[in-house]
Design a protein around this motif. Sequence first.
Motif, short mmCIF file in Angstrom:
data_model
loop_
_atom_site.label_atom_id
_atom_site.label_comp_id
_atom_site.label_asym_id
_atom_site.label_seq_id
_atom_site.Cartn_x
_atom_site.Cartn_y
_atom_site.Cartn_z
N UNK A 99 48.34 -31.08 86.29
CA UNK A 99 48.98 -31.09 87.60
C UNK A 99 50.11 -32.11 87.60
N UNK A 100 51.25 -31.73 88.16
CA UNK A 100 52.39 -32.63 88.19
C UNK A 100 53.12 -32.52 89.53
N UNK A 101 53.76 -33.62 89.90
CA UNK A 101 54.67 -33.63 91.04
C UNK A 101 56.07 -33.60 90.46
N UNK A 102 56.81 -32.54 90.74
CA UNK A 102 58.17 -32.38 90.23
C UNK A 102 59.13 -32.77 91.33
N UNK A 103 59.86 -33.86 91.10
CA UNK A 103 60.80 -34.33 92.13
C UNK A 103 62.04 -33.45 92.14
N UNK A 104 62.81 -33.57 93.20
CA UNK A 104 64.04 -32.78 93.35
C UNK A 104 65.00 -33.06 92.19
N UNK A 105 64.97 -34.28 91.65
CA UNK A 105 65.87 -34.63 90.54
C UNK A 105 65.36 -34.16 89.18
N UNK A 106 64.15 -33.57 89.15
CA UNK A 106 63.62 -33.04 87.90
C UNK A 106 62.65 -33.95 87.17
N UNK A 107 62.38 -35.13 87.72
CA UNK A 107 61.43 -36.05 87.09
C UNK A 107 60.01 -35.60 87.44
N UNK A 145 61.19 -40.08 95.37
CA UNK A 145 60.86 -38.84 94.65
C UNK A 145 60.01 -37.89 95.49
N UNK A 146 59.78 -38.24 96.76
CA UNK A 146 58.88 -37.45 97.61
C UNK A 146 59.58 -36.24 98.21
N UNK A 147 60.69 -36.45 98.86
CA UNK A 147 61.36 -35.36 99.60
C UNK A 147 61.74 -34.22 98.67
N UNK A 148 61.36 -33.01 99.08
CA UNK A 148 61.71 -31.83 98.30
C UNK A 148 60.90 -31.65 97.04
N UNK A 149 59.74 -32.33 96.95
CA UNK A 149 58.92 -32.25 95.75
C UNK A 149 58.20 -30.92 95.62
N UNK A 150 57.83 -30.60 94.39
CA UNK A 150 57.12 -29.37 94.06
C UNK A 150 55.86 -29.72 93.28
N UNK A 151 54.75 -29.07 93.62
CA UNK A 151 53.50 -29.26 92.88
C UNK A 151 53.46 -28.21 91.78
N UNK A 152 53.20 -28.67 90.56
CA UNK A 152 53.14 -27.79 89.39
C UNK A 152 51.73 -27.86 88.81
#
Length: 197
Positions: A99-107, A145-152
Amino acid sequence: MMRMLRSALALLFAAAVLYGMQHTRPLYSDITSPIVASGGMNERVEARAFALSLDSARLARVLNVESFGKSKTYTSSGVWVVVEGEAEAKSETLGLTSGEWLSRSGVRYVLTDRVPATIGMMPGDVYQPGLPRRVLLMFEVPEDAVAGGTVVVAPTKLLPLDDEIRIATNVSGKHIEPAITIRRNEERPPWTVLPQR
């Protein structure tokens, strides 16, 4: 003279074709990358081997975990992201370990390993076909890194061409709670996130 001109043109054409092939072919990492299924919050997203839906994503500065009569407080230099949802295997028993949190910047930020898995959070649970189970994911990320994050989420990060589900969250990063308490339950679901909203 004409023969040399044709040879030179053929050589230039071959060089242009090879240059084009070199710069348009996919990278090996693209060829063997996971097969991605995408969706949004409160939506069931289905991959080949499993399905996932996320219904809650909350932010907190402090995370309190109550388990077996003991309470432990976790602070962070960033923000705790606590995500709840439901996962289900589709055709065979499987574990979801990545499980990963993918930030809007790609980190990418992986699941925290600071909180003990005794509260039934992912990874650790085994999912059965036709039996959806609640899933709890916790990330520790920088505030920007929170705003616009995606759960992978994926069964594992080690297998190429495996399933991967990406769910875009509706978290803006503006509503950060002072503290969230996660209490272990004896029944289903295996935890309760407090304070309830």
